[in-house]
Design a protein around this motif. Structure first.
Motif, short mmCIF file in Angstrom:
data_model
loop_
_atom_site.label_atom_id
_atom_site.label_comp_id
_atom_site.label_asym_id
_atom_site.label_seq_id
_atom_site.Cartn_x
_atom_site.Cartn_y
_atom_site.Cartn_z
N ALA A 193 -2.03 5.60 4.41
CA ALA A 193 -2.42 4.20 4.33
C ALA A 193 -1.87 3.41 5.50
O ALA A 193 -2.58 2.63 6.14
CB ALA A 193 -1.94 3.60 3.00
N LEU A 239 -11.32 7.09 -8.05
CA LEU A 239 -12.61 6.52 -7.68
C LEU A 239 -12.89 5.24 -8.46
O LEU A 239 -13.43 4.28 -7.93
CB LEU A 239 -13.72 7.55 -7.94
CG LEU A 239 -13.83 8.68 -6.92
CD1 LEU A 239 -14.84 9.71 -7.40
CD2 LEU A 239 -14.23 8.14 -5.56
N MET A 269 -11.79 -2.15 -7.08
CA MET A 269 -11.39 -2.93 -5.91
C MET A 269 -12.62 -3.54 -5.23
O MET A 269 -12.61 -4.72 -4.85
CB MET A 269 -10.63 -2.04 -4.93
CG MET A 269 -10.18 -2.77 -3.67
SD MET A 269 -9.37 -1.67 -2.49
CE MET A 269 -7.89 -1.26 -3.40
N LEU A 270 -13.67 -2.74 -5.09
CA LEU A 270 -14.88 -3.25 -4.44
C LEU A 270 -15.50 -4.38 -5.25
O LEU A 270 -16.01 -5.36 -4.70
CB LEU A 270 -15.89 -2.11 -4.25
CG LEU A 270 -15.48 -1.03 -3.25
CD1 LEU A 270 -16.52 0.08 -3.24
CD2 LEU A 270 -15.33 -1.62 -1.86
N TRP A 322 -6.54 -3.50 2.45
CA TRP A 322 -7.57 -2.89 1.59
C TRP A 322 -8.03 -1.56 2.16
O TRP A 322 -8.15 -0.56 1.45
CB TRP A 322 -8.77 -3.83 1.47
CG TRP A 322 -8.45 -5.18 0.90
CD1 TRP A 322 -7.38 -5.52 0.13
CD2 TRP A 322 -9.22 -6.38 1.08
NE1 TRP A 322 -7.43 -6.85 -0.20
CE2 TRP A 322 -8.55 -7.40 0.37
CE3 TRP A 322 -10.39 -6.68 1.75
CZ2 TRP A 322 -9.02 -8.72 0.32
CZ3 TRP A 322 -10.88 -7.98 1.71
CH2 TRP A 322 -10.20 -8.99 1.00
N ILE A 323 -8.31 -1.55 3.47
CA ILE A 323 -8.79 -0.32 4.10
C ILE A 323 -7.70 0.75 4.08
O ILE A 323 -7.96 1.94 3.82
CB ILE A 323 -9.24 -0.61 5.54
CG1 ILE A 323 -10.45 -1.55 5.54
CG2 ILE A 323 -9.58 0.69 6.28
CD1 ILE A 323 -10.85 -2.05 6.92
N GLY A 346 -7.33 2.15 0.60
CA GLY A 346 -8.50 2.99 0.34
C GLY A 346 -8.39 4.34 1.01
O GLY A 346 -8.70 5.38 0.41
N LEU A 362 -11.08 2.46 -6.85
CA LEU A 362 -11.77 1.99 -5.65
C LEU A 362 -12.99 1.15 -6.01
O LEU A 362 -13.26 0.13 -5.38
CB LEU A 362 -12.20 3.20 -4.81
CG LEU A 362 -11.08 3.94 -4.08
CD1 LEU A 362 -11.64 5.16 -3.36
CD2 LEU A 362 -10.41 3.02 -3.08
N GLU A 367 0.83 -1.21 0.00
CA GLU A 367 0.00 0.00 0.00
C GLU A 367 0.86 1.25 0.00
O GLU A 367 0.52 2.26 -0.63
CB GLU A 367 -0.96 0.00 1.20
CG GLU A 367 -0.29 0.09 2.56
CD GLU A 367 -1.19 -0.32 3.71
OE1 GLU A 367 -0.97 0.17 4.83
OE2 GLU A 367 -2.11 -1.14 3.48
N LEU A 414 -5.87 6.46 -0.89
CA LEU A 414 -6.41 6.96 -2.15
C LEU A 414 -7.42 8.07 -1.92
O LEU A 414 -7.46 9.05 -2.67
CB LEU A 414 -7.05 5.82 -2.94
CG LEU A 414 -6.08 4.77 -3.50
CD1 LEU A 414 -6.86 3.65 -4.19
CD2 LEU A 414 -5.09 5.39 -4.46
N PHE A 415 -8.24 7.95 -0.89
CA PHE A 415 -9.20 9.01 -0.58
C PHE A 415 -8.46 10.30 -0.18
O PHE A 415 -8.86 11.40 -0.56
CB PHE A 415 -10.14 8.58 0.55
CG PHE A 415 -11.35 7.84 0.05
CD1 PHE A 415 -12.25 8.45 -0.82
CD2 PHE A 415 -11.59 6.54 0.45
CE1 PHE A 415 -13.37 7.77 -1.27
CE2 PHE A 415 -12.70 5.85 -0.01
CZ PHE A 415 -13.60 6.47 -0.87
#
Length: 450
Positions: A392, A263, A269-270, A232-233, A236, A266, A190, A239-240
């Motif tokens: 991250a 976006l 990824m989801l 993952w979190i 995320g 993301l 990450e 990236l946010f």
């Protein structure tokens, strides 16, 4: 200038060796690997000190003429982390002296000082744009190498038996590469992915852009195969953070399209996480002692441990032994780590360390946000990528102990150095900031926008 500072190229080479060695040496978790890491840093630090002492002797004619012009403070560069890091060392040292196991505490403090030395060596030797690019290239290359090897190992084609860890066979279904834990490999990925993505915003050509995009796809695929929820979190969150900066910083105006791309990543990824076995990994979030449910139970014991030792903690490096007195009933195995780096550090060194950690994070983000106003795209992009990687890891560390893994702690330290270092110059070894100035008050030398 570089030709009058013989030590800096060697120190950079040693730092690069360190960044290659630690991920390959089972993330540096074994005592022998930690010893090698500390020896390399000790040699690099000795070279730096000897260089500062011997350079005026070896260059008696040129140094008095050149140094006052390019380096008026004698090479000293004040970073915004000097004071909080000094406070952290002081707290850890005092806690170690008053702990029940001062020897273990002092060894832990020595390892902490090793990371601080890496931070300062990186800040003082990462001085030109070519060197910054070389660092990013090395880290992206190491990430790609680990991903490729991890995929081969994941598919049963491990060519090196010393990276086949029989003692942790429970991770066979999850991608871990050379790391002992897939969660820690996810922590490494990450940070590397965030830095690589930030480098895309530095105005690279089409060929490099395609290469970097391919690497990002590889990093994302490998991260998904680690089945690491924390990874993952964490990514995320990084990236946010990056998208928030891109949408609010005027300097990144022409890259606002990248927020939509982020976006899209993301969303992708989801979608991938909605497949099996990833969805099963999400649905079992509270299952098992090492998952959230078990960690919440363990954290109750950690809070009790902190309440009993609020001022100095139990001592650095003593968590595994001390926690046996506080571990809540119902957990069948002993927690040797708190699985939360913040609680772990506070439990070992006391509540004052929480203030110091907050001080460090505030200083890093404040410096990074100010630095992202710089006209150089390289400065803005690498700073953004480094800050996103730090974000991250900061989020991931709330549910894991990545900062106790030398390879990840070292990379985290280097990202902090990228944020806090002086503005890289286009000239060999010419400081981008006037030595002695802080990042916020320094005046950079003229740079073009590449």
């Amino acid at each position: 200038m570089e030709m009058f500072k013989f030590d800096r190229p060697v120190i950079r080479a040693l730092l690069f060796v360190l960044l290659v060695f630690t991920p390959l040496a089972r993330a540096g978790v074994k005592p022998w690997a930690v010893t090698v890491m500390e020896m390399i840093v000790l040699v690099a630090a000795a070279l730096w000190v000897s260089g500062r002492i011997l350079d005026p002797i070896l260059n008696p004619i040129m140094d008095p003429i050149i140094d006052p012009i390019i380096d008026p403070a004698g090479g000293r560069f004040k970073t915004p982390l000097d004071r909080p890091l000094a406070a952290a060392v002081a707290l850890a040292f005092i806690s170690a002296l008053f702990s029940e196991n001062p020897i273990a505490g002092l060894w832990a403090v020595a390892e902490f000082i090793t990371y601080i030395a890496v931070f300062h060596l990186t800040v003082h030797t990462l001085r030109t744009r070519a060197q910054v690019k070389a660092l990013v290239g090395l880290l992206a290359g190491m990430g790609a190498l680990l991903c490729v090897f991890g995929l081969f190992k994941h598919w049963g084609m491990n060519p090196f038996p010393w990276w086949d860890y029989a003692d942790i066979g429970r991770y066979n279904v999850r991608l871990s590469a050379t790391f002992g834990s897939p969660d820690h490999f996810a922590g490494y990925l990450e940070m590397v992915a965030a830095l690589t993505l930030g480098y895309l915003f530095t105005g690279v050509g089409m060929e490099r852009r395609m290469l970097l995009t391919s690497l990002l796809v590889l990093f994302l695929a490998a991260l998904i195969l680690t089945l690491s929820r924390g990874g993952w979190i964490g990514l995320g969150a990084g990236l946010f953070f990056m998208m928030g900066v891109l949408l609010t910083q005027e300097r990144f105006g022409k890259y606002r399209w990248s927020a939509a791309v982020g976006l899209g990543v993301l969303v992708l990824m989801l979608i991938l996480l909605s497949s099996t076995p990833a969805v099963e990994r999400v649905l079992t979030l509270r299952d098992g002692e090492a998952a959230l449910g078990g960690r919440l139970t363990a954290w109750q014991g950690v809070l009790a441990m902190i309440a009993q030792n609020p001022l100095l903690g139990t001592g650095p490096g003593t968590f595994a032994d001390a926690f046996t007195q506080y571990q809540p009933p119902g957990l069948s195995r002993q927690f040797t780590m708190a699985h939360n780096d913040y609680l772990h550090f506070i439990a070992e060194t006391g509540l004052p360390m929480a203030l110091v950690m907050a001080w460090i994070l505030v200083a890093v983000y404040r410096t990074g946000l100010e630095k992202m106003r710089h006209p150089s795209r390289l400065v803005r992009g690498t700073t953004l990528g480094a800050l996103a990687g730090i974000t991250a890891m900061a989020v991931h560390s709330a549910g894991d102990f990545n900062l106790h893994i030398p390879a990840n702690a070292l990379l985290f330290t280097v990202l902090g150095a990228v944020v806090c270092s002086r503005t890289p110059s286009a000239l060999p070894e010419s400081p981008g900031f006037r030595s002695g100035d802080s990042v916020s008050s320094a005046t950079p030398i003229p740079l073009n926008r590449t």
